[in-house]
Design an enzyme around this catalytic site. Structure first.
Site, PDB file in Angstrom:
ATOM      1  N   CYS A   1      -2.673  -0.191   7.111  1.00  0.00           N
ATOM      2  CA  CYS A   1      -1.753   0.896   7.136  1.00  0.00           C
ATOM      3  C   CYS A   1      -1.991   1.703   8.274  1.00  0.00           C
ATOM      4  O   CYS A   1      -0.891   2.344   8.828  1.00  0.00           O
ATOM      5  CB  CYS A   1      -2.512   1.887   5.882  1.00  0.00           C
ATOM      6  SG  CYS A   1      -1.861   1.389   4.344  1.00  0.00           S
TER       7      CYS A   1
ATOM      8  N   CYS B   1      -6.220   2.156   5.219  1.00  0.00           N
ATOM      9  CA  CYS B   1      -6.909   0.961   5.581  1.00  0.00           C
ATOM     10  C   CYS B   1      -6.471   0.496   6.766  1.00  0.00           C
ATOM     11  O   CYS B   1      -5.525   0.954   7.529  1.00  0.00           O
ATOM     12  CB  CYS B   1      -6.527  -0.221   4.417  1.00  0.00           C
ATOM     13  SG  CYS B   1      -5.001  -0.964   4.572  1.00  0.00           S
TER      14      CYS B   1
ATOM     15  N   GLU C   1       0.839   4.104   1.731  1.00  0.00           N
ATOM     16  CA  GLU C   1       1.216   4.450   2.980  1.00  0.00           C
ATOM     17  C   GLU C   1       2.459   3.782   3.427  1.00  0.00           C
ATOM     18  O   GLU C   1       3.322   4.413   4.089  1.00  0.00           O
ATOM     19  CB  GLU C   1       0.042   4.540   4.081  1.00  0.00           C
ATOM     20  CG  GLU C   1      -1.215   5.044   3.787  1.00  0.00           C
ATOM     21  CD  GLU C   1      -2.030   4.402   2.948  1.00  0.00           C
ATOM     22  OE1 GLU C   1      -1.908   3.550   1.944  1.00  0.00           O
ATOM     23  OE2 GLU C   1      -3.327   4.695   3.047  1.00  0.00           O
TER      24      GLU C   1
ATOM     25  N   HIS D   1       0.885  -1.282   0.003  1.00  0.00           N
ATOM     26  CA  HIS D   1       0.059  -0.062  -0.068  1.00  0.00           C
ATOM     27  C   HIS D   1       0.866   1.115   0.047  1.00  0.00           C
ATOM     28  O   HIS D   1       2.071   1.232   0.298  1.00  0.00           O
ATOM     29  CB  HIS D   1      -1.043   0.023   1.135  1.00  0.00           C
ATOM     30  CG  HIS D   1      -2.135  -1.028   1.013  1.00  0.00           C
ATOM     31  ND1 HIS D   1      -3.230  -1.202   2.070  1.00  0.00           N
ATOM     32  CD2 HIS D   1      -2.092  -1.970   0.188  1.00  0.00           C
ATOM     33  CE1 HIS D   1      -3.893  -2.150   1.257  1.00  0.00           C
ATOM     34  NE2 HIS D   1      -3.416  -2.754   0.525  1.00  0.00           N
TER      35      HIS D   1
HETATM   36  O1  LIG Z   1      -4.694   2.047   2.582  1.00  0.00           O
HETATM   37  C1  LIG Z   1      -4.972   1.747   1.513  1.00  0.00           C
HETATM   38  C2  LIG Z   1      -5.802   0.961   1.045  1.00  0.00           C
HETATM   39  C3  LIG Z   1      -5.714   0.364  -0.352  1.00  0.00           C
HETATM   40  N1  LIG Z   1      -4.477   0.767  -1.279  1.00  0.00           N
HETATM   41  C4  LIG Z   1      -4.560   0.158  -2.680  1.00  0.00           C
HETATM   42  C5  LIG Z   1      -4.188  -1.181  -2.691  1.00  0.00           C
HETATM   43  C6  LIG Z   1      -4.535  -1.794  -3.953  1.00  0.00           C
HETATM   44  O2  LIG Z   1      -3.793  -1.481  -4.962  1.00  0.00           O
HETATM   45  C7  LIG Z   1      -5.814  -0.462  -3.987  1.00  0.00           C
HETATM   46  C8  LIG Z   1      -7.156  -1.066  -3.634  1.00  0.00           C
HETATM   47  O3  LIG Z   1      -7.907  -1.762  -4.686  1.00  0.00           O
HETATM   48  P1  LIG Z   1      -9.281  -1.940  -5.048  1.00  0.00           P
HETATM   49  O4  LIG Z   1      -9.486  -2.015  -6.452  1.00  0.00           O
HETATM   50  O5  LIG Z   1     -10.039  -0.590  -4.600  1.00  0.00           O
HETATM   51  O6  LIG Z   1      -9.814  -2.961  -4.228  1.00  0.00           O
HETATM   52  O7  LIG Z   1      -5.408   0.418  -3.167  1.00  0.00           O
HETATM   53  C9  LIG Z   1      -3.682   1.602  -0.644  1.00  0.00           C
HETATM   54  O8  LIG Z   1      -2.413   1.711  -1.264  1.00  0.00           O
HETATM   55  N2  LIG Z   1      -3.881   1.909   0.694  1.00  0.00           N
HETATM   56 ZN   LIG Z   2      -3.530   0.211   3.371  1.00  0.00          ZN
END
Ligand SMILES: O=c1ccn([C@H]2C[C@H](O)[C@@H](COP(=O)(O)O)O2)c(=O)[nH]1
Ligand SMILES: [Zn+2]
EC number: 3.5.4.12
Length: 155
Positions: free
Chosen positions: A115, A112, A88, A86
């Site tokens: 993170c 998320c 972060e 991710h």
């Molecule tokens: O905190 C976050 C949450 C998600 N991500 C990234 C990880 C994935 O590459 C996408 C999420 O994919 P979806 O197609 O929306 O399910 O976003 C992040 O970097 N940081």
């Molecule tokens: Zn994340």
């Protein structure tokens, strides 16, 4: 320009710090190969110095042409969520100083739960986000629960 065309006085239509750091986060997101969701993050210290930038991508050595970007593949082992680092996490790992305690992280999307854990453990004290489009999801609710408990502000 300063808005009046006067070249002898300071420009007034410059980016404010917060706009600038969020724009850097969005610029970083443009490096992402994720076809659905591009996320960028920018970490800033108390002196308004950028100390880390990241975006979501495959781990080093994991060829982003070879690994699947699918969300709902027939083969569940091909789900990108198993592999992608991710934004972060990458920004924190990419830090260019020894310590990011007390820093602020600018992110395109609310972090998320995974993170949030890394943000808390790194000592970051503030999260500035643009979109909270997954606010209703369990992982965002858990993220906020942890950030609240750890006294990490978000806005
Ligand atoms: O905190 C976050 C949450 C998600 N991500 C990234 C990880 C994935 O590459 C996408 C999420 O994919 P979806 O197609 O929306 O399910 O976003 C992040 O970097 N940081
Ligand atoms: Zn994340």
């Amino acid at each position: 320009m300063n808005g009046t065309g006067d070249r002898n006085s300071k420009r007034t239509d410059f980016l404010e710090w917060q706009e600038y750091f969020m724009a850097v986060a969005f610029l970083a997101a443009k490096r992402s190969k994720d076809p659905c969701t591009q996320v960028g993050a920018c970490i800033v210290n108390d002196d308004n110095v950028i100390v880390g930038i990241g975006y979501n991508g495959m781990p080093k050595g994991c060829d982003d042409d070879a690994f699947s970007w699918a969300k709902k593949s027939q083969n569940r082992r091909d789900n990108k969520h198993l592999y992608v680092c991710h934004a972060e996490l990458n920004a924190i790992l990419n830090k260019n100083c020894s310590d990011i305690k007390g820093c602020t992280i600018y992110v395109a999307l609310f972090p998320c739960n995974e993170c949030a854990k890394v943000i808390i453990q790194s000592g970051i004290k503030e999260v500035v986000y643009m979109s909270d489009k997954h606010a209703h999801k369990c992982n965002t609710i858990a993220s906020k629960k942890m950030l609240n408990a750890a006294n990490v502000k978000y806005r």
